[in-house]
Design a protein around this motif. Structure first.
Motif, mmCIF file in Angstrom:
data_model
loop_
_atom_site.group_PDB
_atom_site.id
_atom_site.type_symbol
_atom_site.label_atom_id
_atom_site.label_comp_id
_atom_site.label_asym_id
_atom_site.label_seq_id
_atom_site.Cartn_x
_atom_site.Cartn_y
_atom_site.Cartn_z
ATOM 1 N N PHE A 197 80.972 -19.935 14.939
ATOM 2 C CA PHE A 197 81.146 -20.864 16.056
ATOM 3 C C PHE A 197 79.839 -21.628 16.304
ATOM 4 O O PHE A 197 78.761 -21.206 15.865
ATOM 5 C CB PHE A 197 81.551 -20.131 17.327
ATOM 6 C CG PHE A 197 82.901 -19.468 17.248
ATOM 7 C CD1 PHE A 197 83.891 -19.936 16.401
ATOM 8 C CD2 PHE A 197 83.186 -18.373 18.042
ATOM 9 C CE1 PHE A 197 85.133 -19.332 16.327
ATOM 10 C CE2 PHE A 197 84.422 -17.753 17.982
ATOM 11 C CZ PHE A 197 85.393 -18.235 17.126
ATOM 12 N N ASN A 198 79.941 -22.714 17.033
ATOM 13 C CA ASN A 198 78.765 -23.509 17.368
ATOM 14 C C ASN A 198 78.024 -22.823 18.523
ATOM 15 O O ASN A 198 78.217 -23.153 19.685
ATOM 16 C CB ASN A 198 79.174 -24.929 17.758
ATOM 17 C CG ASN A 198 77.963 -25.796 18.056
ATOM 18 O OD1 ASN A 198 76.919 -25.655 17.435
ATOM 19 N ND2 ASN A 198 78.093 -26.682 19.032
ATOM 20 N N SER A 199 77.204 -21.833 18.176
ATOM 21 C CA SER A 199 76.445 -21.111 19.190
ATOM 22 C C SER A 199 74.970 -21.104 18.822
ATOM 23 O O SER A 199 74.608 -21.165 17.641
ATOM 24 C CB SER A 199 76.962 -19.678 19.346
ATOM 25 O OG SER A 199 76.920 -18.987 18.121
ATOM 26 N N HIS A 200 74.122 -21.025 19.851
ATOM 27 C CA HIS A 200 72.675 -21.135 19.659
ATOM 28 C C HIS A 200 71.977 -20.029 20.447
ATOM 29 O O HIS A 200 72.285 -19.814 21.622
ATOM 30 C CB HIS A 200 72.174 -22.505 20.136
ATOM 31 C CG HIS A 200 72.828 -23.655 19.420
ATOM 32 N ND1 HIS A 200 72.251 -24.276 18.334
ATOM 33 C CD2 HIS A 200 74.025 -24.271 19.612
ATOM 34 C CE1 HIS A 200 73.061 -25.242 17.900
ATOM 35 N NE2 HIS A 200 74.140 -25.246 18.662
ATOM 36 N N THR A 201 71.051 -19.348 19.804
ATOM 37 C CA THR A 201 70.312 -18.267 20.453
ATOM 38 C C THR A 201 69.460 -18.821 21.587
ATOM 39 O O THR A 201 68.736 -19.809 21.420
ATOM 40 C CB THR A 201 69.411 -17.542 19.438
ATOM 41 O OG1 THR A 201 70.226 -17.017 18.393
ATOM 42 C CG2 THR A 201 68.654 -16.410 20.104
ATOM 43 N N LEU A 202 69.556 -18.179 22.726
ATOM 44 C CA LEU A 202 68.827 -18.620 23.909
ATOM 45 C C LEU A 202 67.349 -18.278 23.760
ATOM 46 O O LEU A 202 66.985 -17.120 23.580
ATOM 47 C CB LEU A 202 69.406 -17.930 25.146
ATOM 48 C CG LEU A 202 68.898 -18.377 26.506
ATOM 49 C CD1 LEU A 202 69.231 -19.840 26.749
ATOM 50 C CD2 LEU A 202 69.503 -17.498 27.599
ATOM 51 N N LYS A 203 66.490 -19.296 23.807
ATOM 52 C CA LYS A 203 65.054 -19.083 23.608
ATOM 53 C C LYS A 203 64.238 -19.309 24.877
ATOM 54 O O LYS A 203 63.068 -18.966 24.940
ATOM 55 C CB LYS A 203 64.557 -19.994 22.485
ATOM 56 C CG LYS A 203 65.188 -19.664 21.129
ATOM 57 C CD LYS A 203 64.710 -20.607 20.047
ATOM 58 C CE LYS A 203 65.354 -20.258 18.708
ATOM 59 N NZ LYS A 203 64.976 -21.196 17.630
ATOM 60 N N SER A 204 64.866 -19.922 25.874
ATOM 61 C CA SER A 204 64.179 -20.139 27.151
ATOM 62 C C SER A 204 65.246 -20.200 28.235
ATOM 63 O O SER A 204 66.384 -19.804 28.015
ATOM 64 C CB SER A 204 63.359 -21.427 27.104
ATOM 65 O OG SER A 204 64.186 -22.535 26.780
ATOM 66 N N GLY A 205 64.888 -20.714 29.391
ATOM 67 C CA GLY A 205 65.831 -20.744 30.499
ATOM 68 C C GLY A 205 67.061 -21.589 30.219
ATOM 69 O O GLY A 205 67.015 -22.561 29.460
#
Length: 383
Positions: free
Chosen positions: A24-32
């Motif tokens: 899926f189009n998901s992105h690891t959270l790296k900041s707020g």
């Protein structure tokens, strides 16, 4: 052509970490989380799409991801209020929010309900730590059990548990233990599906050792029997529900309904009844691009070719265990019963019937048990 039922899909792309099987189009959270900014863009995106479906009412909303439960209840309330201001929403619309058991607590579920969510879908996948670790999940078994308790405590209209089988090093007993644990939580809906290795994922490039076909078949057969005995009915290939708790949003997909897709990389399907055309839409995929001021949210809008319509229709419709009304093919695709194209489709249908994959009455088509087992073979008749 008829105007099909209309749903709304909302994509929230951020996760705590990316699972190795997920395409899926998901992105690891790296900041707020840019919650306020992203919700504003979602609503601007919807305002553009709503103009394409004037006079039509949304019957379901599905907020997926990513991990939408990372967003606060306040942000979800702002989102749902803004949706109601921009498009007609049915008074009894099903409103689902996906949640990761590792990101929720009791007050959060209650807050989501107060925001307008009436159904939660929880990505449990397994109750066994070795399988959760292999899948890259951030929760443990107890958090999954807690999430089910919170969903019941919140007195939502319904809730779903996602459960996977065919996992790395999974035995038949492992899979059935997971299923028994899920059933014991009494979810009104269970999505029970087999792990598949999708391109562009770590699992695809470095495949783990998965159960062989004989083990998979035994898992599916034994699991189906357990679910049926527990009062669940299979209404879709991987969908089991107590009566009245079928996912209305997913039913609309499989019945070849229309849906708007807003958010990063969200897909949509829109029927123009005046021209008889069907378009599939895709929004800008990356969050930075999506939220870049002055940029169109729409990445592409592609008409479905007439020759592709039979496959697209049956690919969706034949996932369901319910009979498919013959008249719905013409109503939803514009393919006339007396057309040359329909005569070609009839040959494919008759071939499927002769092979025992399908039955036909004067009013309906029905996929057989054999057809469900060999669905890909059935669909190849319509390519």
């Amino acid at each position: 052509m008829l105007a099909p039922s209309l749903s709304l899909y909302v994509h929230i792309p951020w996760c705590v970490q990316k699972c190795p099987y997920c395409d899926f189009n998901s992105h690891t959270l790296k900041s707020g989380l840019p919650e306020k900014e992203y919700v504003a863009h979602l609503l601007d995106d919807l305002a553009v799409d709503a103009a394409r479906v004037k006079g039509r009412e949304v019957t379901s909303i599905f907020i997926g991801g990513g991990t939408p439960s990372l967003f606060s209840a306040g942000s979800i309330e702002t989102l749902l209020r803004g949706i109601r201001e921009r498009i007609a929403l049915h008074a009894q619309a099903e409103i689902t929010l996906e949640a990761n058991p590792g990101t929720v607590e009791s007050e959060r579920f209650i807050g989501f309900k107060q925001a307008g969510v009436n159904r939660i879908s929880m990505g449990v996948q397994s109750f066994q730590q070795q399988h959760l670790s292999a899948l890259g999940r951030i929760h443990d078994s107890q958090q999954a059990l807690n999430a089910a308790h919170y969903a019941k405590q919140a007195k939502l209209r319904s809730f779903n548990m996602d459960l996977m089988h065919g996992l790395p090093q999974q035995s038949v007993q492992n899979a059935l233990d997971d299923l028994d644990n899920a059933i014991a939580q009494h979810p009104p809906h269970l999505s029970w599906y087999q792990l598949t290795l999708e391109p562009n994922t770590p699992f695809y490039s470095k495949p783990p050792a998965l159960p062989d076909d004989d083990v998979l078949w035994e898992i599916q057969q034994s699991g189906h029997q357990r679910l049926t005995a527990a009062g669940y009915h299979q209404y879709e290939i991987s969908g089991y529900a107590k009566l009245g708790h079928e996912c209305q949003h997913n039913l609309n997909y499989w019945r070849f309904g229309d849906y708007l897709g807003i958010g990063c990389g969200a897909h949509g399907k829109i029927t123009d009844t005046k021209t008889g055309s069907i378009h599939r839409t895709v929004k800008v995929k990356h969050p930075r691009g999506y939220m870049q001021l002055g940029r169109d949210y729409l990445d592409s809008a592609t008409p479905v070719a007439t020759d592709d319509l039979p496959f697209e229709f049956f690919m969706n419709r034949f996932r369901l265990t319910e009979p498919c009304p013959i008249e719905s093919l013409e109503q939803l695709t514009g393919i006339a019963a007396a057309s040359k194209q329909m005569s070609v489709i009839d040959k494919s249908l008759q071939s499927s019937i002769q092979k025992g994959l399908l039955t036909q009455t004067s009013s309906h088509w029905q996929v057989t048990a054999l057809g469900r087992r060999y669905l890909n073979t059935l669909l190849e008749h319509f390519v």
